[in-house]
Design a protein around this motif. Structure first.
Motif, short mmCIF file in Angstrom:
data_model
loop_
_atom_site.label_atom_id
_atom_site.label_comp_id
_atom_site.label_asym_id
_atom_site.label_seq_id
_atom_site.Cartn_x
_atom_site.Cartn_y
_atom_site.Cartn_z
N LEU A 20 0.74 -1.06 -0.08
CA LEU A 20 0.10 -0.14 -0.15
C LEU A 20 1.00 1.10 0.28
N ARG A 21 2.40 1.70 0.70
CA ARG A 21 2.71 2.17 0.68
C ARG A 21 3.72 2.31 -0.49
N LYS A 22 3.26 1.13 -1.03
CA LYS A 22 4.11 1.73 -2.38
C LYS A 22 3.12 2.23 -3.87
N SER A 23 1.80 1.77 -3.55
CA SER A 23 0.98 1.53 -4.77
C SER A 23 0.48 2.94 -4.37
N GLN A 24 -0.30 3.08 -2.90
CA GLN A 24 -0.12 4.81 -2.93
C GLN A 24 0.79 5.48 -1.88
N PRO A 25 1.70 6.61 -2.58
CA PRO A 25 2.58 6.39 -1.34
C PRO A 25 2.41 8.12 -1.24
N ALA A 27 -0.63 8.94 -0.29
CA ALA A 27 -1.74 9.28 1.15
C ALA A 27 -1.29 8.19 2.49
N MET A 28 0.38 7.44 2.66
CA MET A 28 0.35 6.90 2.59
C MET A 28 2.05 7.87 3.84
N ALA A 29 2.15 8.32 3.06
CA ALA A 29 3.34 9.83 3.74
C ALA A 29 2.54 10.82 4.03
N GLY A 30 1.29 10.71 3.74
CA GLY A 30 1.06 12.15 3.77
C GLY A 30 -0.02 11.64 5.73
N PHE A 31 -0.18 10.06 5.80
CA PHE A 31 -0.62 9.95 7.37
C PHE A 31 0.14 9.57 8.09
N GLY A 32 1.54 9.13 7.37
CA GLY A 32 3.50 9.77 8.21
C GLY A 32 3.05 10.68 8.71
N GLN A 33 2.82 11.91 8.03
CA GLN A 33 3.12 13.20 8.35
C GLN A 33 3.25 13.51 9.45
N LEU A 34 1.77 13.08 9.17
CA LEU A 34 0.23 13.67 10.71
C LEU A 34 1.14 12.68 11.78
N ALA A 35 1.16 11.39 11.76
CA ALA A 35 1.61 10.33 12.89
C ALA A 35 2.73 11.29 13.63
#
Length: 118
Positions: A20-25, A27-35
């Motif tokens: 999912l991190r590879k297919s949706q970078p 969105a997943m980066a956004g979640f990581g930044q929020l965290a």
């Protein structure tokens, strides 16, 4: 209470989320930044934020959250006494179901505690 290995659980979650991190970078980066932004030191300490996050994980009945936040609390030098005091608030606010996940959090703490930790 679950009987699984929380260290393996968080490794499995990370592995399963890899595609999912590879297919949706973005969105997943956004979640990581929020965290990262949410859990950073500020007016409320990072340790207290992790205690809050674990409390939410317990009351929402999220085993993965329990594993990740217990691990983070141990990195932040949280004591077992601090953990246990927060767990009583979880039980107060969440009743019997929270008590079951409190037992899970204690098991995760013991399982992931470095040798010689309190």
């Amino acid at each position: 209470m679950s009987t699984f290995d929380h260290s393996s659980l968080i490794q499995n979650i990370n592995r399963q989320l890899g595609p999912l991190r590879k297919s949706q970078p973005e969105a997943m980066a956004g979640f990581g930044q929020l965290a990262r932004a949410s859990m950073a030191e500020g007016a409320v300490s990072a340790k207290h934020k992790e205690l809050i996050a674990l409390a939410i994980g317990i009351t929402q009945r999220c085993s993965g959250c329990i594993g990740f936040h217990v691990k983070a609390l141990q990195r932040l030098n949280c004591t077992r006494a601090e953990l246990e005091e927060m767990l009583t608030v979880c039980v107060y606010m969440g009743g019997g179901p929270a008590l079951m996940y409190t037992a899970e959090a204690l098991a995760a703490w013991d399982q992931m505690a470095p040798t010689g930790a309190d």
